[in-house]
Design an enzyme around this catalytic site. Structure first.
Site, PDB file in Angstrom:
ATOM      1  N   HIS A  38      26.357  -8.943 -18.225  1.00 37.51           N
ATOM      2  CA  HIS A  38      25.791 -10.264 -18.490  1.00 37.51           C
ATOM      3  C   HIS A  38      24.756 -10.196 -19.616  1.00 37.51           C
ATOM      4  O   HIS A  38      24.703 -11.075 -20.488  1.00 37.51           O
ATOM      5  CB  HIS A  38      25.096 -10.812 -17.235  1.00 37.51           C
ATOM      6  CG  HIS A  38      26.004 -11.067 -16.083  1.00 37.51           C
ATOM      7  ND1 HIS A  38      25.976 -10.296 -14.937  1.00 37.51           N
ATOM      8  CD2 HIS A  38      26.958 -12.005 -15.874  1.00 37.51           C
ATOM      9  CE1 HIS A  38      26.877 -10.754 -14.083  1.00 37.51           C
ATOM     10  NE2 HIS A  38      27.487 -11.787 -14.624  1.00 37.51           N
ATOM     11  N   GLN A  62      35.155 -22.456  -6.788  1.00 35.72           N
ATOM     12  CA  GLN A  62      36.094 -21.456  -7.297  1.00 35.72           C
ATOM     13  C   GLN A  62      36.360 -20.333  -6.308  1.00 35.72           C
ATOM     14  O   GLN A  62      37.043 -19.363  -6.635  1.00 35.72           O
ATOM     15  CB  GLN A  62      35.610 -20.889  -8.631  1.00 35.72           C
ATOM     16  CG  GLN A  62      34.375 -20.012  -8.584  1.00 35.72           C
ATOM     17  CD  GLN A  62      33.858 -19.708  -9.978  1.00 35.72           C
ATOM     18  OE1 GLN A  62      33.350 -20.584 -10.680  1.00 35.72           O
ATOM     19  NE2 GLN A  62      33.986 -18.461 -10.410  1.00 35.72           N
ATOM     20  N   GLY A 148      32.556 -12.927 -20.982  1.00 37.05           N
ATOM     21  CA  GLY A 148      33.048 -11.558 -21.088  1.00 37.05           C
ATOM     22  C   GLY A 148      34.564 -11.489 -21.036  1.00 37.05           C
ATOM     23  O   GLY A 148      35.219 -12.332 -20.415  1.00 37.05           O
ATOM     24  N   LYS A 150      36.215  -9.168 -19.536  1.00 40.61           N
ATOM     25  CA  LYS A 150      36.702  -8.596 -18.270  1.00 40.61           C
ATOM     26  C   LYS A 150      37.502  -9.639 -17.493  1.00 40.61           C
ATOM     27  O   LYS A 150      38.532  -9.329 -16.916  1.00 40.61           O
ATOM     28  CB  LYS A 150      35.544  -8.079 -17.414  1.00 40.61           C
ATOM     29  CG  LYS A 150      36.033  -7.442 -16.115  1.00 40.61           C
ATOM     30  CD  LYS A 150      34.884  -6.924 -15.276  1.00 40.61           C
ATOM     31  CE  LYS A 150      34.198  -8.035 -14.528  1.00 40.61           C
ATOM     32  NZ  LYS A 150      35.021  -8.536 -13.388  1.00 40.61           N
ATOM     33  N   GLN A 154      40.305 -15.982 -17.255  1.00 40.61           N
ATOM     34  CA  GLN A 154      39.308 -17.049 -17.261  1.00 40.61           C
ATOM     35  C   GLN A 154      38.933 -17.430 -18.682  1.00 40.61           C
ATOM     36  O   GLN A 154      38.813 -18.621 -19.005  1.00 40.61           O
ATOM     37  CB  GLN A 154      38.056 -16.582 -16.517  1.00 40.61           C
ATOM     38  CG  GLN A 154      36.882 -17.540 -16.615  1.00 40.61           C
ATOM     39  CD  GLN A 154      35.676 -17.019 -15.860  1.00 40.61           C
ATOM     40  OE1 GLN A 154      35.584 -17.198 -14.655  1.00 40.61           O
ATOM     41  NE2 GLN A 154      34.753 -16.366 -16.562  1.00 40.61           N
TER      42      GLN A 154
END
Length: 279
Positions: A38, A62, A148, A150, A154
């Site tokens: 982050h 979510q 990000g 990762k 998304q």
């Protein structure tokens, strides 16, 4: 000095003042439990923008598993201390009623790119992500938003909704930050027991090995099957998926002739980890 704001009205007043002065505003949306991954996004936002907002909101919409929502770490005081050290201008930490007030009845659905992988395993997840991200963009009025890689799927969902809905924000995808042993940094990593933590980096190593084989011309199906077997041998109890997909639309890829991504989700101990690498 960093401010902690909890209402949209307060936030908009602050942003309005910045924009009147011609300032570029960046936002880093998070669910808290901040780590170096982050903070790398925060630093990218600091480099690219005059003012930086970090949002901390554990978004119930979510989570398709109430138990997962309950277990999600909440560490606002520690998060605030880290963000203040990084020179963040505003920590926006609204409560659920501020984000989803009484009578809230809207939902943002991004078709196509949200359907496979996480979309199949976590029904409703990306609707929750897309809705809250759209709301955060409206609340912050940011010029740039930092995510990000990762969470690759998304990131593609957010890029799609921004393009489709003409939202005036530039979405910036930043490299995955890893531990020295290769494990992708995640707020969920704190839940790994010592044995699982020692075994978890195998997921990244196996993805790297598979990517190397694919770049060398190996056939996709046998490489993926071997990788799944190796992940299970490494101590993971379940492999939700380990697949080669096109980088932008996440359609099944049968070769690496076009930009592609290896994406995986697997459970070790009682923690579900995701990772991905370019091929």
């Amino acid at each position: 000095m960093m401010q902690i704001l909890r209402t949209v009205a307060e936030l908009r007043t602050r942003v309005r003042g910045w924009k009147a002065d011609g300032r570029q505003v960046g936002v880093v949306p998070t669910m808290g439990a901040l780590h170096e991954g982050h903070l790398s996004l925060v630093r990218a936002a600091k480099r690219g923008c005059d003012r930086v907002i970090v949002t901390v909101f554990v978004n119930p919409a979510q989570f398709n598993n109430p138990e997962d929502l309950a277990k999600y770490p909440r560490t606002e005081a520690a998060d605030a201390a880290l963000l203040a050290e990084e020179g963040v201008d505003v920590l926006f930490a609204p409560g659920p009623d501020e984000v989803y007030p009484a009578g809230f009845a809207s939902q943002v659905i991004v078709s196509g790119v949200s359907a496979p992988l996480e979309g199949e395993r976590r029904p409703g997840h990306f609707e929750g992500v897309a809705t809250v991200v759209t709301k955060l963009f409206g609340m912050t009025q940011a010029d740039r938003a930092y995510f990000g890689q990762k969470d690759w799927q998304q990131l593609q969902v957010v890029k799609r909704l921004v393009a489709d809905l003409n939202i005036p924000v530039e979405v910036v995808g930043c490299e995955t930050i890893r531990e020295p042993d290769g494990l992708a940094m995640s707020s969920r990593n704190v839940r790994l027991d010592p044995l699982s933590r020692a075994q978890a980096p195998a997921l990244h190593r196996i993805l790297q090995k598979a990517a190397q084989a694919l770049r060398g011309g190996a056939e996709v199906a046998p490489v993926l099957a071997q990788a799944v077997a190796e992940v299970k041998q490494a101590g993971f109890s379940e492999v939700d998926y380990l697949e080669l997909r096109t980088a932008a639309m996440l359609e099944p890829a049968t070769s690496v002739a076009q930009p592609a991504r290896l994406l995986a989700a697997a459970t070790i101990g009682d923690v579900r980890l995701i990772d991905n690498i370019p091929v």
